[in-house]
Design a protein around this motif. Structure first.
Motif, short mmCIF file in Angstrom:
data_model
loop_
_atom_site.label_atom_id
_atom_site.label_comp_id
_atom_site.label_asym_id
_atom_site.label_seq_id
_atom_site.Cartn_x
_atom_site.Cartn_y
_atom_site.Cartn_z
N GLY A 68 60.65 28.13 26.10
CA GLY A 68 62.11 28.37 25.64
C GLY A 68 62.58 30.00 25.60
N THR A 69 61.70 30.81 24.74
CA THR A 69 62.05 32.32 25.17
C THR A 69 61.88 32.93 26.57
N ALA A 85 66.78 27.04 27.52
CA ALA A 85 66.09 27.69 26.51
C ALA A 85 66.68 26.66 24.91
N VAL A 86 67.60 26.28 24.86
CA VAL A 86 68.31 25.85 23.62
C VAL A 86 67.53 24.32 23.62
N GLU A 87 67.75 23.62 24.65
CA GLU A 87 66.91 22.36 24.71
C GLU A 87 65.39 22.45 24.38
N ARG A 91 63.52 21.11 21.05
CA ARG A 91 62.59 20.11 21.11
C ARG A 91 61.30 20.68 20.22
N ALA A 92 61.08 21.89 20.26
CA ALA A 92 59.96 22.76 19.39
C ALA A 92 60.27 22.57 17.86
N ALA A 93 61.46 22.23 17.35
CA ALA A 93 61.64 22.35 16.04
C ALA A 93 61.32 21.02 15.40
#
Length: 93
Positions: A68-69, A85-87, A91-93
């Motif tokens: 994402g970064t 990136a926001v997607e 997903r990582a959260a």
């Protein structure tokens, strides 16, 4: 790890954050590979992206956040894409 993000780096091979001092110490001992997984550190952007994508496909949340970064800032040869990136952040959260 140091709090200053300029004093450590994330390894694309294993997605571990490594203190720059530790990298220097291992290089002085003759070890030029990743201190954690021993993968070669000399790689092109496409090789690094392939390693990161492999970890993303495996569901590694650190790799998903890192990807994402890369999209947010347009690094490793990726085109800047804040929506993607926001997607990935979600997903990582």
């Amino acid at each position: 790890l140091p709090l200053d993000c300029k004093q450590f780096s994330c390894r694309p091979c294993c997605m571990k954050e490594v203190c720059n001092g530790c990298v220097l110490a291992s290089q002085r001992r003759g070890m030029m590979d990743c201190p954690f997984c021993r993968a070669p550190t000399q790689m092109t952007d496409s090789q690094a992206l392939a390693m990161i994508r492999k970890r993303v496909d495996a569901g590694d949340s650190e790799a998903i956040y890192f990807m994402g970064t890369q999209y947010e800032y347009g690094q490793h040869g990726l085109e800047k894409n804040v929506t993607r990136a926001v997607e990935l952040y979600e997903r990582a959260a």
